[in-house]
Write a protein that holds these residues in place. Structure first.
Motif, PDB file in Angstrom:
ATOM      1  N   TRP A  57     -15.543  13.680   3.931  1.00 22.47           N
ATOM      2  CA  TRP A  57     -16.690  14.654   3.913  1.00 22.47           C
ATOM      3  C   TRP A  57     -16.239  15.945   4.390  1.00 22.47           C
ATOM      4  CZ3 TRP A  57     -20.865  14.148   0.934  1.00 22.47           C
ATOM      5  CH2 TRP A  57     -21.946  15.016   1.084  1.00 22.47           C
ATOM      6  N   ASN A  58     -15.910  16.815   3.474  1.00 27.92           N
ATOM      7  CA  ASN A  58     -15.402  18.041   3.870  1.00 27.92           C
ATOM      8  C   ASN A  58     -16.194  19.193   4.331  1.00 27.92           C
ATOM      9  OD1 ASN A  58     -14.405  21.023   3.303  1.00 27.92           O
ATOM     10  ND2 ASN A  58     -12.493  19.973   3.411  1.00 27.92           N
ATOM     11  N   LEU A  59     -16.128  19.697   5.512  1.00 24.43           N
ATOM     12  CA  LEU A  59     -17.290  20.696   6.087  1.00 24.43           C
ATOM     13  C   LEU A  59     -16.855  22.044   6.124  1.00 24.43           C
ATOM     14  CD1 LEU A  59     -18.928  18.473   9.113  1.00 24.43           C
ATOM     15  CD2 LEU A  59     -20.123  19.299   6.985  1.00 24.43           C
ATOM     16  N   ALA A  60     -15.755  22.358   5.409  1.00 22.47           N
ATOM     17  CA  ALA A  60     -14.965  23.541   5.759  1.00 22.47           C
ATOM     18  C   ALA A  60     -14.566  24.506   4.517  1.00 22.47           C
ATOM     19  CB  ALA A  60     -13.823  23.535   6.781  1.00 22.47           C
ATOM     20  N   GLY A  61     -14.131  23.854   3.453  1.00 23.66           N
ATOM     21  CA  GLY A  61     -13.726  24.208   2.201  1.00 23.66           C
ATOM     22  C   GLY A  61     -12.428  24.980   2.147  1.00 23.66           C
ATOM     23  N   TYR A  62     -11.340  24.400   3.345  1.00 20.89           N
ATOM     24  CA  TYR A  62     -10.082  25.163   3.120  1.00 20.89           C
ATOM     25  C   TYR A  62      -9.654  24.911   2.063  1.00 20.89           C
ATOM     26  CZ  TYR A  62     -11.081  26.549   8.160  1.00 20.89           C
ATOM     27  OH  TYR A  62     -11.700  26.835   9.068  1.00 20.89           O
ATOM     28  N   ARG A  63      -8.363  25.644   1.568  1.00 20.92           N
ATOM     29  CA  ARG A  63      -7.683  25.451   0.369  1.00 20.92           C
ATOM     30  C   ARG A  63      -7.127  24.048   0.043  1.00 20.92           C
ATOM     31  NH1 ARG A  63      -2.494  28.678  -2.041  1.00 20.92           N
ATOM     32  NH2 ARG A  63      -2.616  27.662  -4.280  1.00 20.92           N
ATOM     33  N   TYR A  64      -6.417  23.593   1.285  1.00 22.16           N
ATOM     34  CA  TYR A  64      -5.710  22.151   1.338  1.00 22.16           C
ATOM     35  C   TYR A  64      -6.124  21.249   1.825  1.00 22.16           C
ATOM     36  CZ  TYR A  64      -1.656  24.849  -0.716  1.00 22.16           C
ATOM     37  OH  TYR A  64      -0.638  25.677  -1.707  1.00 22.16           O
ATOM     38  N   GLY A  65      -6.562  20.045   1.271  1.00 21.47           N
ATOM     39  CA  GLY A  65      -6.881  19.023   1.761  1.00 21.47           C
ATOM     40  C   GLY A  65      -5.878  18.036   2.722  1.00 21.47           C
ATOM     41  N   HIS A  66      -6.416  17.059   3.228  1.00 21.88           N
ATOM     42  CA  HIS A  66      -5.424  15.888   4.106  1.00 21.88           C
ATOM     43  C   HIS A  66      -4.936  14.908   3.245  1.00 21.88           C
ATOM     44  CE1 HIS A  66      -9.008  13.603   5.801  1.00 21.88           C
ATOM     45  NE2 HIS A  66      -9.066  13.322   4.593  1.00 21.88           N
ATOM     46  N   GLY A  67      -5.176  14.859   1.695  1.00 21.21           N
ATOM     47  CA  GLY A  67      -4.960  13.630   1.168  1.00 21.21           C
ATOM     48  C   GLY A  67      -5.452  13.815  -0.512  1.00 21.21           C
ATOM     49  N   PRO A  68      -4.995  13.313  -1.164  1.00 17.68           N
ATOM     50  CA  PRO A  68      -5.443  13.106  -2.700  1.00 17.68           C
ATOM     51  C   PRO A  68      -6.982  12.834  -2.825  1.00 17.68           C
ATOM     52  CG  PRO A  68      -4.224  11.191  -2.287  1.00 17.68           C
ATOM     53  CD  PRO A  68      -4.179  11.985  -1.066  1.00 17.68           C
ATOM     54  N   SER A  69      -7.367  13.219  -3.944  1.00 20.03           N
ATOM     55  CA  SER A  69      -8.872  13.057  -4.183  1.00 20.03           C
ATOM     56  C   SER A  69      -9.076  12.824  -5.718  1.00 20.03           C
ATOM     57  CB  SER A  69      -9.755  14.085  -3.676  1.00 20.03           C
ATOM     58  OG  SER A  69     -10.967  13.861  -4.018  1.00 20.03           O
ATOM     59  N   GLY A  70      -9.996  12.017  -6.110  1.00 23.66           N
ATOM     60  CA  GLY A  70     -10.545  12.111  -7.456  1.00 23.66           C
ATOM     61  C   GLY A  70      -9.990  10.507  -8.009  1.00 23.66           C
ATOM     62  N   GLU A  71      -9.356   9.801  -7.569  1.00 23.34           N
ATOM     63  CA  GLU A  71      -8.749   8.434  -8.191  1.00 23.34           C
ATOM     64  C   GLU A  71      -8.173   7.687  -7.381  1.00 23.34           C
ATOM     65  OE1 GLU A  71      -4.739   9.375 -10.019  1.00 23.34           O
ATOM     66  OE2 GLU A  71      -6.038  10.749 -11.007  1.00 23.34           O
ATOM     67  N   SER A  72      -7.930   6.383  -7.428  1.00 22.08           N
ATOM     68  CA  SER A  72      -7.259   5.435  -6.843  1.00 22.08           C
ATOM     69  C   SER A  72      -8.040   5.008  -5.172  1.00 22.08           C
ATOM     70  CB  SER A  72      -5.822   5.945  -6.617  1.00 22.08           C
ATOM     71  OG  SER A  72      -5.222   5.954  -7.725  1.00 22.08           O
ATOM     72  N   GLY A  73      -9.276   5.396  -5.291  1.00 17.59           N
ATOM     73  CA  GLY A  73     -10.112   5.118  -3.982  1.00 17.59           C
ATOM     74  C   GLY A  73     -10.026   6.102  -3.111  1.00 17.59           C
ATOM     75  N   ARG A  74      -9.674   7.027  -3.462  1.00 16.39           N
ATOM     76  CA  ARG A  74      -9.544   8.318  -2.400  1.00 16.39           C
ATOM     77  C   ARG A  74     -10.311   9.550  -3.098  1.00 16.39           C
ATOM     78  NH1 ARG A  74      -7.809   4.650  -0.216  1.00 16.39           N
ATOM     79  NH2 ARG A  74      -5.908   4.276   0.883  1.00 16.39           N
ATOM     80  N   HIS A  75     -11.577   9.755  -2.411  1.00 13.81           N
ATOM     81  CA  HIS A  75     -12.614  10.738  -2.885  1.00 13.81           C
ATOM     82  C   HIS A  75     -13.009  11.727  -1.974  1.00 13.81           C
ATOM     83  CE1 HIS A  75     -12.783   8.308  -6.408  1.00 13.81           C
ATOM     84  NE2 HIS A  75     -12.880   7.224  -5.594  1.00 13.81           N
ATOM     85  N   THR A  76     -13.084  13.009  -2.402  1.00 17.90           N
ATOM     86  CA  THR A  76     -13.487  14.106  -1.171  1.00 17.90           C
ATOM     87  C   THR A  76     -15.053  14.826  -1.775  1.00 17.90           C
ATOM     88  OG1 THR A  76     -11.704  14.764  -0.751  1.00 17.90           O
ATOM     89  CG2 THR A  76     -13.168  16.195  -0.316  1.00 17.90           C
ATOM     90  N   PHE A  77     -16.076  14.598  -0.872  1.00 14.76           N
ATOM     91  CA  PHE A  77     -17.089  15.270  -1.237  1.00 14.76           C
ATOM     92  C   PHE A  77     -17.343  16.196  -0.021  1.00 14.76           C
ATOM     93  CE2 PHE A  77     -17.503  10.772  -2.297  1.00 14.76           C
ATOM     94  CZ  PHE A  77     -17.391  10.887  -3.539  1.00 14.76           C
ATOM     95  N   GLY A  78     -18.469  16.765   0.002  1.00 18.48           N
ATOM     96  CA  GLY A  78     -18.741  17.964   1.064  1.00 18.48           C
ATOM     97  C   GLY A  78     -20.166  18.674   1.203  1.00 18.48           C
TER      98      GLY A  78
END
Length: 523
Positions: free
Chosen positions: A477-498
């Motif tokens: 759960w991302n609270l800042a919206g910086y350009r780079y995230g700490h991991g992949p997102s969107g598939e394979s059980g790894r997801h980002t929201f915010g």
């Protein structure tokens, strides 16, 4: 032997926020950073962006320029997606400035690309309060001058016709504004709405009083006439301000009533007269004043009932942090239960998850940045709210706070969310997310990390998501919206929201059900 179809085979859901699967950059603290596609980066930035605000790792100009660039490309490339995004951003994510700037910059990009369609509707959709047409013009002219394209003018004009009424004129059309109602009306040539026969008189009077301080009020504008009469009579007899019905029918704001009364009437009686006609946000921000004035318990009970009412909470469009701020500001405990219930209603989209859940809440130093210049709360405190809400709603949760160290935050069934929040450290050290995962993961069914994702790349640096077995889903759960995230997102059980509201949380149960979670406005 089956390679894929074993007893543990489960459908895997997909999330809308997509990133590259191999890092191409670095977080601000030097760890591997995963770039997102333009829509995903725009979404995460918009739902956490107050616009024009200094951030921990980005100055205001840099952050705003990145926002504008993402808006320009997306509004042109996919106007349907962008139009839905703007409306959702204002009405459900409750991001006022970000929605307004997105709509205006998106319209500008489309006009420059020779694409005028949808711009008018986007601009109109970004406004939900009567001071916002003036805000829109102030932003546009301050950035691009007085030449306003027709789609932008028409969108602002539509919003003015939709939002301007007698009470909003009294509340927002003040000398402190560079663009008053008349300036908006004259610049965008707004026409009265067909279903509001009184609006012609209102528009004319707004213009007349802008150019002539003592402009007569048309007879058909009853609220304005009653307001003028009450103000005149209250100068000689301030006790008139203690009549709740007179205040309501005259559209008297609490600010104006306090200013008119001065020290000539009892403050408790004045607040008790004002409270029946005060809006939700006005009540929320004045709890300290009610206590200091000595408002009676009977009146306080009515205020508390309104604060805790789920319909009132939904209509108020308050961000969750407002309730924590009110709780911290109020000197008495008589509001605590109502604020706890209101916060729960405000977070209704936070899911109730089965199984065991590890909830990690980032309390690193970069999370200490205030949400805005006018806020007394930090990103770390927003993270505390979301982390506590998740932990309390999960069937079995371990709640952990971390910076460069970590420790469990006690949570018991039946705990008040506002009390759980008080058990956190607050922002302090570095961001060693992977170490926190390694120290606390123990066969959980999922991991939720509430963070700004700016992982430290030092001697113990590791990509946090790699510390969790691949079959266990991880939600960031991302609270800042910086350009780079700490991991992949969107598939394979790894997801980002915010975001700073609960609006996007509803995507998590969809992913858990093995479905593709679409953007929240596309459901």
């Amino acid at each position: 032997m089956a390679k894929f179809n074993g007893t543990g085979a489960r459908p895997v859901g997909r999330g809308p926020i997509a990133s590259e699967q191999v890092p191409s950059g670095l977080t601000h603290e030097g760890a591997p950073g995963y770039a997102r596609d333009a829509k995903s980066e725009l979404f995460l930035l918009a739902v956490s962006n107050m616009v024009g605000e200094q951030d921990f790792y980005e100055d205001a100009d840099e952050r705003d320029a990145r926002f504008r660039s993402l808006v320009h490309s997306t509004a042109v490339d996919d106007p349907d997606w962008f139009a839905g995004f703007v409306r959702w951003l204002r009405t459900e994510a409750n991001m006022r400035s970000a929605a307004l700037v997105a709509a205006l910059e998106g319209a500008r990009a489309r006009v420059e690309a020779g694409e005028h369609g949808r711009s008018r509707q986007m601009v109109d959709a970004a406004m939900a309060r009567a001071d916002e047409p003036g805000e829109a013009l102030a932003y546009w002219t301050g950035r691009y001058g007085r030449a306003v394209p027709k789609p932008v003018k028409r969108g602002i004009a539509d919003a003015a016709a939709r939002l301007y009424n007698e009470r909003s004129l009294l509340k927002y059309d003040t000398a402190s504004k560079g663009f008053r109602f008349a300036d908006v009306l004259e610049l965008v040539h707004a026409s009265p709405a067909a279903d509001k026969p009184w609006q012609g008189d209102l528009f004319k009077h707004a213009i007349d009083r802008r150019h002539q301080a003592e402009a007569p009020i048309p007879e058909g504008l009853g609220v304005l006439n009653r307001s003028a009469a009450l103000r005149s009579r209250a100068d000689a007899d301030p006790e008139l301000l203690l009549d709740p019905e007179a205040l309501r029918s005259a559209g008297m704001t609490w600010e104006n009533a306090l200013s008119l009364a001065g020290d000539r009437v009892d403050k408790a009686r004045l607040w008790e007269a004002l409270i029946p006609s005060m809006g939700y946000m006005a009540l929320l921000r004045n709890l300290r004043n009610f206590d200091e004035a000595g408002v009676s318990d009977g009146v306080a009970e009515r205020v508390a009932a309104k604060l805790a009412d789920p319909g009132e909470v939904a209509r108020s469009r308050q961000l969750p942090m407002r309730f924590l701020s009110a709780y911290r500001a109020a000197p008495s405990l008589r509001w605590a239960h109502a604020l706890e219930k209101a916060l729960g209603h405000c977070l209704e989209n936070v899911p109730r998850l089965d199984g065991r859940t590890l909830v990690l809440v980032d309390q690193s130093y970069s999370m200490g940045v205030r949400l805005s210049k006018r806020s007394d709360l930090s990103r770390a405190q927003a993270a505390q709210i979301f982390g506590a809400a998740l932990a309390l709603r999960c069937a079995d949760a371990d709640l952990v706070q971390f910076d460069n160290t970590s420790e469990a935050v006690p949570v018991r069934r039946g705990d008040a969310m506002l009390k759980v929040v008080e058990r956190f450290w607050g922002a302090r050290g570095g961001t060693e997310t992977a170490q926190a995962v390694r120290d606390h993961f123990g066969g959980h069914d999922r991991v939720v990390i509430v963070t700004d994702e700016q992982v430290w790349g030092g001697y113990r640096g590791q990509e946090p998501l790699k510390a969790v077995p691949p079959q266990v889903p991880v939600y960031t759960w991302n609270l800042a919206g910086y350009r780079y995230g700490h991991g992949p997102s969107g598939e394979s059980g790894r997801h980002t929201f915010g975001g700073l509201s609960d609006a996007a949380f509803r995507m998590i149960p969809l992913v858990e059900a093995g479905r593709s979670a679409d953007w929240p406005w596309a459901r």
